[in-house]
Design a protein around this motif. Structure first.
Motif, mmCIF file in Angstrom:
data_model
loop_
_atom_site.group_PDB
_atom_site.id
_atom_site.type_symbol
_atom_site.label_atom_id
_atom_site.label_comp_id
_atom_site.label_asym_id
_atom_site.label_seq_id
_atom_site.Cartn_x
_atom_site.Cartn_y
_atom_site.Cartn_z
ATOM 1 N N ARG A 1 26.980 -20.717 37.304
ATOM 2 C CA ARG A 1 26.121 -19.749 37.998
ATOM 3 C C ARG A 1 25.520 -18.745 37.013
ATOM 4 O O ARG A 1 24.321 -18.456 37.047
ATOM 5 C CB ARG A 1 26.924 -19.002 39.068
ATOM 6 N N GLN A 2 26.354 -18.232 36.107
ATOM 7 C CA GLN A 2 25.868 -17.272 35.119
ATOM 8 C C GLN A 2 24.839 -17.905 34.180
ATOM 9 O O GLN A 2 23.835 -17.278 33.824
ATOM 10 C CB GLN A 2 27.036 -16.708 34.307
ATOM 11 N N ARG A 3 25.093 -19.145 33.784
ATOM 12 C CA ARG A 3 24.160 -19.824 32.880
ATOM 13 C C ARG A 3 22.800 -20.037 33.553
ATOM 14 O O ARG A 3 21.750 -19.799 32.941
ATOM 15 C CB ARG A 3 24.748 -21.183 32.450
ATOM 16 N N VAL A 4 22.817 -20.462 34.813
ATOM 17 C CA VAL A 4 21.563 -20.672 35.544
ATOM 18 C C VAL A 4 20.837 -19.354 35.749
ATOM 19 O O VAL A 4 19.611 -19.261 35.554
ATOM 20 C CB VAL A 4 21.841 -21.363 36.898
ATOM 21 N N GLN A 5 21.583 -18.315 36.118
ATOM 22 C CA GLN A 5 20.973 -17.003 36.331
ATOM 23 C C GLN A 5 20.325 -16.481 35.047
ATOM 24 O O GLN A 5 19.210 -15.966 35.063
ATOM 25 C CB GLN A 5 22.035 -16.014 36.816
ATOM 26 N N LYS A 6 21.018 -16.655 33.934
ATOM 27 C CA LYS A 6 20.476 -16.227 32.641
ATOM 28 C C LYS A 6 19.236 -17.031 32.285
ATOM 29 O O LYS A 6 18.236 -16.476 31.790
ATOM 30 C CB LYS A 6 21.551 -16.390 31.558
ATOM 31 N N GLY A 7 19.268 -18.333 32.533
ATOM 32 C CA GLY A 7 18.124 -19.186 32.231
ATOM 33 C C GLY A 7 16.903 -18.835 33.075
ATOM 34 O O GLY A 7 15.767 -18.872 32.600
ATOM 35 N N LEU A 8 17.140 -18.479 34.345
ATOM 36 C CA LEU A 8 16.036 -18.095 35.223
ATOM 37 C C LEU A 8 15.419 -16.773 34.783
ATOM 38 O O LEU A 8 14.191 -16.602 34.800
ATOM 39 C CB LEU A 8 16.522 -17.992 36.671
ATOM 40 N N CYS A 9 16.270 -15.832 34.377
ATOM 41 C CA CYS A 9 15.773 -14.522 33.938
ATOM 42 C C CYS A 9 14.980 -14.611 32.641
ATOM 43 O O CYS A 9 14.003 -13.894 32.441
ATOM 44 C CB CYS A 9 16.933 -13.540 33.777
ATOM 45 N N SER A 10 15.411 -15.510 31.760
ATOM 46 C CA SER A 10 14.730 -15.642 30.460
ATOM 47 C C SER A 10 13.523 -16.571 30.521
ATOM 48 O O SER A 10 12.750 -16.667 29.566
ATOM 49 C CB SER A 10 15.711 -16.163 29.403
ATOM 50 N N GLY A 11 13.372 -17.287 31.640
ATOM 51 C CA GLY A 11 12.250 -18.207 31.778
ATOM 52 C C GLY A 11 12.525 -19.599 31.227
ATOM 53 O O GLY A 11 11.647 -20.459 31.235
ATOM 54 N N GLU A 12 13.744 -19.843 30.748
ATOM 55 C CA GLU A 12 14.099 -21.165 30.222
ATOM 56 C C GLU A 12 14.229 -22.192 31.345
ATOM 57 O O GLU A 12 14.022 -23.380 31.125
ATOM 58 C CB GLU A 12 15.405 -21.083 29.431
ATOM 59 N N LEU A 13 14.608 -21.713 32.529
ATOM 60 C CA LEU A 13 14.733 -22.591 33.696
ATOM 61 C C LEU A 13 13.688 -22.209 34.735
ATOM 62 O O LEU A 13 13.333 -21.038 34.864
ATOM 63 C CB LEU A 13 16.135 -22.476 34.316
ATOM 64 N N GLU A 14 13.200 -23.212 35.450
ATOM 65 C CA GLU A 14 12.208 -22.969 36.493
ATOM 66 C C GLU A 14 12.872 -23.021 37.864
ATOM 67 O O GLU A 14 13.877 -23.708 38.056
ATOM 68 C CB GLU A 14 11.092 -24.024 36.427
ATOM 69 N N THR A 15 12.294 -22.276 38.790
ATOM 70 C CA THR A 15 12.776 -22.332 40.162
ATOM 71 C C THR A 15 11.847 -23.216 40.961
ATOM 72 O O THR A 15 10.636 -23.066 40.926
ATOM 73 C CB THR A 15 12.809 -20.927 40.800
ATOM 74 N N GLU A 16 12.436 -24.168 41.626
ATOM 75 C CA GLU A 16 11.675 -25.100 42.448
ATOM 76 C C GLU A 16 12.644 -25.772 43.405
ATOM 77 O O GLU A 16 13.855 -25.835 43.145
ATOM 78 C CB GLU A 16 10.992 -26.148 41.551
ATOM 79 N N ARG A 17 12.125 -26.273 44.484
ATOM 80 C CA ARG A 17 12.977 -26.917 45.496
ATOM 81 C C ARG A 17 13.768 -28.068 44.866
ATOM 82 O O ARG A 17 13.200 -28.952 44.229
ATOM 83 C CB ARG A 17 12.116 -27.443 46.637
ATOM 84 N N GLY A 18 15.087 -28.042 45.035
ATOM 85 C CA GLY A 18 15.947 -29.115 44.526
ATOM 86 C C GLY A 18 16.455 -28.891 43.119
ATOM 87 O O GLY A 18 17.318 -29.627 42.651
ATOM 88 N N LEU A 19 15.936 -27.860 42.420
ATOM 89 C CA LEU A 19 16.376 -27.588 41.053
ATOM 90 C C LEU A 19 17.550 -26.614 41.055
ATOM 91 O O LEU A 19 17.722 -25.819 41.970
ATOM 92 C CB LEU A 19 15.236 -26.995 40.223
ATOM 93 N N ASN A 20 18.369 -26.689 40.000
ATOM 94 C CA ASN A 20 19.446 -25.723 39.751
ATOM 95 C C ASN A 20 20.460 -25.646 40.891
ATOM 96 O O ASN A 20 21.022 -24.593 41.170
ATOM 97 C CB ASN A 20 18.862 -24.323 39.478
ATOM 98 N N GLN A 21 20.680 -26.773 41.566
ATOM 99 C CA GLN A 21 21.662 -26.774 42.643
ATOM 100 C C GLN A 21 23.067 -26.770 42.058
ATOM 101 O O GLN A 21 23.310 -27.288 40.966
ATOM 102 C CB GLN A 21 21.475 -27.994 43.537
ATOM 103 N N GLU A 22 23.987 -26.181 42.815
ATOM 104 C CA GLU A 22 25.368 -26.135 42.360
ATOM 105 C C GLU A 22 25.931 -27.548 42.281
ATOM 106 O O GLU A 22 25.727 -28.366 43.171
ATOM 107 C CB GLU A 22 26.195 -25.298 43.331
#
Length: 206
Positions: free
Chosen positions: A121-142
């Protein structure tokens, strides 16, 4: 239960056509037999309730229809062959034993599962804040580590996929167990896995 018609066409190609889905209240051999009563041929896996010589679905159908033709599911046979072949190769067999050990160690307690989930959860949250990860339907699911089953080669693939997605988080959990594991055996297992993760063999087989 899904009804699928399998046949060979005039060119010799095996074709499959979905017919319909039938509701069955359970997967006992008698229930499946009643649903399959009108079908000439059946193909299914080698589980005892399906292929059993005395009380299996195959035996029950043959008692009433001795011309019914049974074919062991080709896809299931292929999976069994692939699993059997991998066990004959020392490097691959050792690799999957290590992967199984990883799942056992990391998922051995609720505390470790929670730690894995929190790290992810922390890794995904950090990636989203830094722009390394994108938010989209079906992405970054637990997700969590998936245990492989010998009769399903696809489950081995799912285990490796989940390990690659959670690799950094798994390392953190293993480091925790290496230092604070409840027993010497747990600490030694975690230490051995971490050493294996740094080997060429692990990277090659993964």
């Amino acid at each position: 239960m899904a009804f699928v018609l399998r046949y060979v066409d005039s060119l010799g190609f095996v074709k499959e056509r979905f017919i319909r889905v039938v509701h069955v209240k359970d997967t006992s051999s008698l229930t499946l037999k009643n649903a399959l009563n009108e079908i000439r041929g059946q193909g299914y896996d080698g589980a005892s309730n399906m292929r059993g010589e005395f009380n299996g679905l195959k035996a029950l159908i043959l008692q009433e229809n001795d011309i019914a033709f049974y074919v062991h599911c080709f896809a299931h046979q292929l999976q069994l062959v692939v699993v059997a072949v991998t066990k004959k190769h020392d490097g691959v067999s050792d690799f999957f034993e290590q992967i199984s050990l990883v799942v056992n160690v990391v998922c051995a307690s609720c505390k470790r599962k929670d730690l894995l989930r929190e790290q992810a959860r922390q890794r995904v949250q950090k990636g989203l804040c830094s722009g390394e990860l994108e938010t989209e339907r079906g992405l970054n699911q637990e997700t969590t580590l998936v245990r492989a089953g010998d009769t399903r080669w696809g489950s081995h693939f799912n285990t490796l996929t989940s390990l690659m997605k959670l690799f950094a988080d798994v390392l953190m959990v293993l480091e925790f167990v290496k230092v604070d594991g409840g027993s010497l055996a747990n600490r030694q297992q975690a230490s051995g896995i971490l050493a294996y993760f740094q080997s060429y063999e692990f990277v090659f087989y993964l």
